[in-house]
Design a protein around this motif. Sequence first.
Motif, mmCIF file in Angstrom:
data_model
loop_
_atom_site.group_PDB
_atom_site.id
_atom_site.type_symbol
_atom_site.label_atom_id
_atom_site.label_comp_id
_atom_site.label_asym_id
_atom_site.label_seq_id
_atom_site.Cartn_x
_atom_site.Cartn_y
_atom_site.Cartn_z
ATOM 1 N N LEU A 169 0.697 -1.920 0.141
ATOM 2 C CA LEU A 169 0.017 0.206 0.061
ATOM 3 C C LEU A 169 0.523 0.861 0.072
ATOM 4 O O LEU A 169 0.346 2.501 -0.570
ATOM 5 C CB LEU A 169 -1.123 0.127 1.108
ATOM 6 C CG LEU A 169 -2.621 -0.185 1.181
ATOM 7 C CD1 LEU A 169 -2.955 -0.837 2.599
ATOM 8 C CD2 LEU A 169 -3.024 -0.211 -0.349
ATOM 9 N N GLU A 170 1.844 1.486 0.729
ATOM 10 C CA GLU A 170 3.158 2.509 0.961
ATOM 11 C C GLU A 170 3.363 2.363 -0.504
ATOM 12 O O GLU A 170 3.751 3.706 -0.994
ATOM 13 C CB GLU A 170 3.489 1.881 2.218
ATOM 14 C CG GLU A 170 3.620 2.155 3.438
ATOM 15 C CD GLU A 170 4.188 1.856 4.613
ATOM 16 O OE1 GLU A 170 4.022 2.040 6.071
ATOM 17 O OE2 GLU A 170 5.059 0.714 4.284
ATOM 18 N N LEU A 171 3.573 1.650 -0.977
ATOM 19 C CA LEU A 171 4.654 1.427 -2.367
ATOM 20 C C LEU A 171 3.685 1.897 -3.437
ATOM 21 O O LEU A 171 3.742 3.024 -4.633
ATOM 22 C CB LEU A 171 4.709 0.152 -2.746
ATOM 23 C CG LEU A 171 6.122 0.338 -3.539
ATOM 24 C CD1 LEU A 171 7.246 1.140 -3.530
ATOM 25 C CD2 LEU A 171 6.482 -0.639 -4.586
ATOM 26 N N GLU A 172 2.300 1.687 -3.686
ATOM 27 C CA GLU A 172 1.544 2.562 -4.521
ATOM 28 C C GLU A 172 0.973 3.502 -4.166
ATOM 29 O O GLU A 172 1.120 4.346 -5.024
ATOM 30 C CB GLU A 172 0.148 1.447 -3.787
ATOM 31 C CG GLU A 172 0.142 -0.213 -4.760
ATOM 32 C CD GLU A 172 -0.791 -0.875 -5.145
ATOM 33 O OE1 GLU A 172 -1.396 -2.046 -4.329
ATOM 34 O OE2 GLU A 172 -2.177 -0.096 -4.388
ATOM 35 N N LYS A 173 1.024 3.949 -3.041
ATOM 36 C CA LYS A 173 1.015 5.330 -2.877
ATOM 37 C C LYS A 173 1.582 5.994 -3.653
ATOM 38 O O LYS A 173 1.766 7.644 -3.903
ATOM 39 C CB LYS A 173 0.102 6.073 -1.123
ATOM 40 C CG LYS A 173 0.213 6.894 -1.136
ATOM 41 C CD LYS A 173 0.009 7.725 0.689
ATOM 42 C CE LYS A 173 -0.414 8.800 1.127
ATOM 43 N NZ LYS A 173 0.539 10.437 0.334
ATOM 44 N N PHE A 174 3.242 5.858 -2.639
ATOM 45 C CA PHE A 174 4.624 7.207 -3.293
ATOM 46 C C PHE A 174 4.162 7.275 -4.850
ATOM 47 O O PHE A 174 5.267 7.874 -5.470
ATOM 48 C CB PHE A 174 5.614 6.176 -2.072
ATOM 49 C CG PHE A 174 6.422 6.923 -2.873
ATOM 50 C CD1 PHE A 174 7.958 6.112 -3.885
ATOM 51 C CD2 PHE A 174 6.504 8.365 -2.216
ATOM 52 C CE1 PHE A 174 9.019 7.067 -3.805
ATOM 53 C CE2 PHE A 174 8.130 9.222 -2.160
ATOM 54 C CZ PHE A 174 8.975 8.861 -3.305
ATOM 55 N N THR A 175 4.360 5.494 -5.166
ATOM 56 C CA THR A 175 4.665 5.791 -6.789
ATOM 57 C C THR A 175 3.470 6.777 -7.146
ATOM 58 O O THR A 175 3.326 7.214 -8.511
ATOM 59 C CB THR A 175 4.082 4.571 -7.195
ATOM 60 O OG1 THR A 175 5.556 2.986 -6.804
ATOM 61 C CG2 THR A 175 4.445 3.995 -8.898
ATOM 62 N N GLY A 176 1.874 6.764 -6.971
ATOM 63 C CA GLY A 176 1.445 6.763 -7.469
ATOM 64 C C GLY A 176 1.491 8.741 -6.793
ATOM 65 O O GLY A 176 0.899 9.882 -8.199
ATOM 66 N N ASP A 177 1.686 9.434 -5.620
ATOM 67 C CA ASP A 177 2.281 10.789 -6.608
ATOM 68 C C ASP A 177 2.903 10.738 -6.342
ATOM 69 O O ASP A 177 3.044 11.773 -7.232
ATOM 70 C CB ASP A 177 2.643 10.790 -4.262
ATOM 71 C CG ASP A 177 2.134 10.192 -3.285
ATOM 72 O OD1 ASP A 177 1.873 10.203 -1.961
ATOM 73 O OD2 ASP A 177 0.837 10.807 -3.531
ATOM 74 N N VAL A 178 3.865 10.216 -6.593
ATOM 75 C CA VAL A 178 5.768 10.863 -7.887
ATOM 76 C C VAL A 178 4.778 10.684 -8.753
ATOM 77 O O VAL A 178 4.778 11.407 -10.083
ATOM 78 C CB VAL A 178 6.563 9.793 -7.922
ATOM 79 C CG1 VAL A 178 7.099 9.801 -8.807
ATOM 80 C CG2 VAL A 178 7.059 9.496 -6.169
ATOM 81 N N ALA A 179 4.070 10.221 -10.269
ATOM 82 C CA ALA A 179 3.350 9.777 -11.229
ATOM 83 C C ALA A 179 3.380 11.240 -11.597
ATOM 84 O O ALA A 179 2.835 11.518 -12.568
ATOM 85 C CB ALA A 179 2.517 8.765 -11.015
#
Length: 378
Positions: free
Chosen positions: A61-71
Motif C-alpha cells: 500500500l505504501e509503495l502504491e501511494k508513493f508511486t502514485g504521488d510521484v506519478a
Amino acid sequence: MPHDFMPGLAGVPAARSTISDVNGETGVLEYRGIRIEELTAKSTFLETAYLLLFNCLPTRLELEKFTGDVALHRRIKFKIVDMIKSLPEQGHPMDALQAAVAALGMFYPGRTVQDPENNYWSAVRLIAKLPTIVAAFARIRRGDEYVAPRDDFEFSENFLYMLSERRPDPIVCQIFDACLILHAEHTMNASTFCGLITASTLADPYTVVASAIGALKGPLHGGANEEVLAMLREIGTIQGVRSYLEAKLKAKQPLMGFGHRVYKVKDPRAVILQQLAQKLFTHCGKSPLYALAEETERVALELLSQKRVYPNVDFYSGIVYDAMGIPTDTFTSIFAMARAAGWLAHWLEQMKENKLYRPDQIYEGEHNRSYLPLDQRQ
Ligand code: SDX
C-alpha cells in the motif's frame, strides 16, 4: 584547540547518518543496510528512493501511494517549460537543470522545512519533476517539442518515453532503472555535503537540491561520466590506449572514471554497471566503446594499481547511456535525477536535528597592516 586541517576534509565525519555505508577496502555499498547488489537485482528506483527517504522498504500500500504521488507530480508548470525554451541550446544540461530546479521552488509556497507534511510533498515533487526537466531540455535544445509525462508509465519508462516520444523497450527500462538505483546515494559525497550545508541554513529543499546539482556538475564528481566518453573517443583505438594513458599520467592529469576518495578497490557500482552493459549489448547489440573501455581499464590498472586507483561508478555508466541513445552531455543530469533521492534523504535526516555548518580555518595571513593611500602604493 583547533582540529588538524584535512585537505578536502578527507576522512573527517561531517554528520551522523543511517542512510548508506561504504566500505572502501572491501568494495561494499549498502543503502539502509541492504547491499546494492540486492537492490539492483530485486528492487526498483522508486522503491529504493522510498527506502532511502524513510528507512524502510514500503508495504504494498505504501509503495502504491508513493508511486502514485510521484506519478501525479511529474508535470512541470508551463512557465518552467517556457523558461527552458529561453535557455541557450548549446548550454550545459546541468546548468539548465540547476536553473529550472531553483525556479521550481518559486511555484510552491509553504516551503518552511519544519513541517513533515510539507517536506514529504517537496521530496515527491523534486523526485517526480527532475526527469521531466532533464527530458524537456534535451528535446527543446535540439528543436523538438516538449513531451509531457505520462502518469500511467513506470518511472524509468516515462523518462525514456519523454526523451524519445516512443514507448521504450522493457529490457532497456529495467537496465536504466538499475542504473538509477546505482546512482541514488553514496554517503557524504561532495554534492550531498554541499546540499547539507545549504540545508543547515534552513533554506528550502528546492534550493538545497539546486546547490547539490551545482556540486555534482564538476568533472571530479558527477561530471566524470561524460568526460569518460570524451576520453574513450579521444583514444579512438585499442592500439592507442597505452600511449594515451601514459601521456595523461605523465602530464599529471587524472584519468576520468578512475579513482575514488573512499574506494581503494574497484567500485562495486562499476562491477554491476559492467554486468548491465553486457545485458544491454546482448539485447540490442554491442557498443564499440565497450572493448575500448575494457582495454583502458586493463592498462590503467597496470599503470595505477600501486596507487590503489580503480574504475569508479562513472567509468562504465556513460557507455550504457550512450548505447541507449542518450546524449553524452545529459549523462550527469541523469546522475542528478537519481541522486536527488539521496540528497533528499540526507536533507530529511538533517532536518530532524539540524545544526548550521560553520567550520573553522587556519589563518595564515598577516595582522595589523596599515592602510596605504593610493598614491603611495607601488
Ligand atoms: C564520483 O565521493 C563520492 O562518493 C563520489 C561518487 C558518488 O557516488 O557520489 O562516488 C561519484 O564522483 C566518483 C568520482 C568521479 N571522478 C572521477 O572519475 C575523476 C577522476 N578521479 C580523480 O580526480 C580522483 O580519483 C578523485 C578526485 C575522485 C579522488 O581523488 P582523491 O581522493 O582526492 O585522491 P588523490 O587525488 O589524493 O589521489 C591519490 C593518488 C594521487 O597520486 P599521488 O599524488 O599520491 O602520486 O592517486 C592518484 C593521485 O594522483 N589518482 C589518480 C586518479 N585518482 C587518484 N591518478 C590518475 N587518475 C586518477 N583518476
